[in-house]
Design an enzyme around this catalytic site. Sequence first.
Site, PDB file in Angstrom:
ATOM      1  N   ASP A  75       0.858  -1.084   0.021  1.00 37.09           N
ATOM      2  CA  ASP A  75       0.097   0.014  -0.005  1.00 37.09           C
ATOM      3  C   ASP A  75       0.867   1.292  -0.242  1.00 37.09           C
ATOM      4  O   ASP A  75       0.698   2.086  -0.737  1.00 37.09           O
ATOM      5  CB  ASP A  75      -0.825  -0.050   1.233  1.00 37.09           C
ATOM      6  CG  ASP A  75      -1.803   1.036   1.302  1.00 37.09           C
ATOM      7  OD1 ASP A  75      -2.685   1.539   0.253  1.00 37.09           O
ATOM      8  OD2 ASP A  75      -1.641   1.983   2.471  1.00 37.09           O
ATOM      9  N   GLU A 141      -2.127  -5.976  -3.061  1.00 39.05           N
ATOM     10  CA  GLU A 141      -1.222  -5.078  -2.329  1.00 39.05           C
ATOM     11  C   GLU A 141       0.100  -5.989  -1.973  1.00 39.05           C
ATOM     12  O   GLU A 141       1.250  -5.152  -2.100  1.00 39.05           O
ATOM     13  CB  GLU A 141      -1.742  -4.328  -1.268  1.00 39.05           C
ATOM     14  CG  GLU A 141      -2.955  -3.328  -1.513  1.00 39.05           C
ATOM     15  CD  GLU A 141      -3.741  -2.883  -0.196  1.00 39.05           C
ATOM     16  OE1 GLU A 141      -3.799  -1.744  -0.339  1.00 39.05           O
ATOM     17  OE2 GLU A 141      -4.019  -3.609   0.474  1.00 39.05           O
TER      18      GLU A 141
END
Length: 174
Positions: A75, A141
């Site tokens: 992220d 992610e």
Amino acid sequence: MTSATPLPDPAPPGDLARRLAPNLVKTHACEEVLGYRFRNPWLLWETLQANGSLVCFMSLPRYEEGNMRLAILGDKILDFLLAMKWYPTFEKRAAFDRLRTQVTSNASFIEVGNCYGLSQYIDRARCASDVSPVTMSATVEAIVGAAYLDGGHVAAATVVQTLGIQVLAEEPFG
């Protein structure tokens, strides 16, 4: 200037690594989809461990939450790649925030994961018959985070581009 702290080896310890080695076959197939060959396949293996998969119950603190540590890193790497694209445009921060919300949304990652058939590679939670949307999003992610740890920002950018995540689109602002 200090040197970077070396990262811990992502491979499971000793005998466990030998017992889990056949599971790396799945990672090789996933590498083909990602367009990136990991130097350390255990990073991709960790990426494919959903929270609640069997590895979470092996009394190894590093795997207790499956791929969540790599998802958090991924992220932040996506934020970095997006910020590097945004910075030279001189657009206002609001433009960055709008694009970040759009590009890094769970819905976007779920769509990417489903489009590339990533569910077939994910080791699910023991009680799950399908990969949940949250697991799919976290896995996308985590893939970015693992690529970064394996080969730096160039490897992460390669995976992002292969998966079609809009972070590196030609004209994301304006």
